[in-house]
Design a protein around this motif. Structure first.
Motif, PDB file in Angstrom:
ATOM      1  N   GLU A   1       0.810  -1.212   0.000  1.00  0.00           N
ATOM      2  CA  GLU A   1       0.000   0.000   0.000  1.00  0.00           C
ATOM      3  C   GLU A   1       0.850   1.272   0.000  1.00  0.00           C
ATOM      4  O   GLU A   1       0.406   2.310  -0.474  1.00  0.00           O
TER       5      GLU A   1
ATOM      6  N   ARG B   1      -3.081  -2.213  -4.950  1.00  0.00           N
ATOM      7  CA  ARG B   1      -3.465  -1.636  -3.651  1.00  0.00           C
ATOM      8  C   ARG B   1      -2.621  -0.425  -3.270  1.00  0.00           C
ATOM      9  O   ARG B   1      -2.845   0.184  -2.230  1.00  0.00           O
TER      10      ARG B   1
ATOM     11  N   LYS C   1      -1.242   3.017  -2.516  1.00  0.00           N
ATOM     12  CA  LYS C   1      -1.837   4.321  -2.267  1.00  0.00           C
ATOM     13  C   LYS C   1      -0.803   5.431  -2.289  1.00  0.00           C
ATOM     14  O   LYS C   1      -1.130   6.583  -2.551  1.00  0.00           O
TER      15      LYS C   1
ATOM     16  N   LYS D   1      -5.944   3.045  -6.871  1.00  0.00           N
ATOM     17  CA  LYS D   1      -6.023   3.475  -5.473  1.00  0.00           C
ATOM     18  C   LYS D   1      -4.923   4.469  -5.109  1.00  0.00           C
ATOM     19  O   LYS D   1      -4.887   4.964  -3.987  1.00  0.00           O
TER      20      LYS D   1
ATOM     21  N   GLU E   1      -2.992   7.567  -4.274  1.00  0.00           N
ATOM     22  CA  GLU E   1      -3.391   8.889  -3.808  1.00  0.00           C
ATOM     23  C   GLU E   1      -2.252   9.903  -3.890  1.00  0.00           C
ATOM     24  O   GLU E   1      -2.484  11.080  -4.128  1.00  0.00           O
TER      25      GLU E   1
ATOM     26  N   SER F   1      -8.171   8.304  -7.675  1.00  0.00           N
ATOM     27  CA  SER F   1      -7.970   8.639  -6.260  1.00  0.00           C
ATOM     28  C   SER F   1      -6.818   9.614  -6.040  1.00  0.00           C
ATOM     29  O   SER F   1      -6.565  10.026  -4.910  1.00  0.00           O
TER      30      SER F   1
END
Length: 190
Positions: free
Chosen positions: A28, A50, A52, A74, A76, A98
């Protein structure tokens, strides 16, 4: 490391190994900033569904930004600033639905900025080319946020060849005929 979720090896002296994480599908957060990585970003990075947060700033990462980065729905926060990346931003950058922060400055990125960037409804921090003054502003109608934390305006008169305003003045300066060489991305009033 099939269950690895966070990898933070930032602020070391690493010179390679960026892509060894591309099979860690539960990852992540990948933080490898402030090293001396001399790798390319491989298309296999698109397997990190996954992911981020990807921080690779202040390395020696080279090559172009693969279009597979845009499969990271995902994602960000993307900071690839201060590297040796070259080429264009992938046309499908708007798929990063995102994405809140896109920092690509201090590379050899060239324009035009893909128009799909208007689809990044969560984007708040945006810096692609060379340093240029930042302003707070109301966004254009294409963005749903009330403001960007930092908004950058680019034009050939600033030594940058990609973004352009369609209104008569910006920062108190009249639009110059040389500004017409750039691509319109934002419309409206800053």
């Amino acid at each position: 490391l099939a269950n690895l979720r966070v990898a933070n090896l930032s602020q070391n002296q690493l010179t390679s190994g960026l892509n060894v994480f591309n099979n860690c599908t539960k990852l992540e957060r990948l933080l490898l900033h402030y090293n001396q990585l001399q790798d390319q970003i491989l298309p296999s990075i698109g397997q990190l569904k996954r992911l981020k947060l990807l921080y690779l700033q202040n390395n020696r990462v080279y090559g172009s930004l693969p279009a597979e980065v845009c499969n990271l729905s995902k994602l960000e926060f993307l900071n690839l600033s201060h590297n040796n990346l070259r080429g264009c931003i992938p046309d499908n950058i708007g798929q990063l639905s995102s994405l809140q922060s896109l920092l690509l400055h201090q590379n050899n990125i060239i324009g035009p900025v893909p128009l799909s960037i208007k689809d990044l409804q969560s984007l708040r921090d945006f810096f692609i080319f060379r340093p240029y003054p930042a302003e707070f502003s109301a966004p254009t109608r294409k963005f749903s946020k009330r403001y960007f934390e930092r908004v950058y305006v680019f034009g050939p008169s600033a030594g940058i060849n990609s973004m352009h305003w369609t209104y008569p003045t910006v920062y108190g300066r009249e639009k110059d005929p040389s500004d017409e060489q750039s691509v319109t991305l934002f419309t409206g009033k800053l």
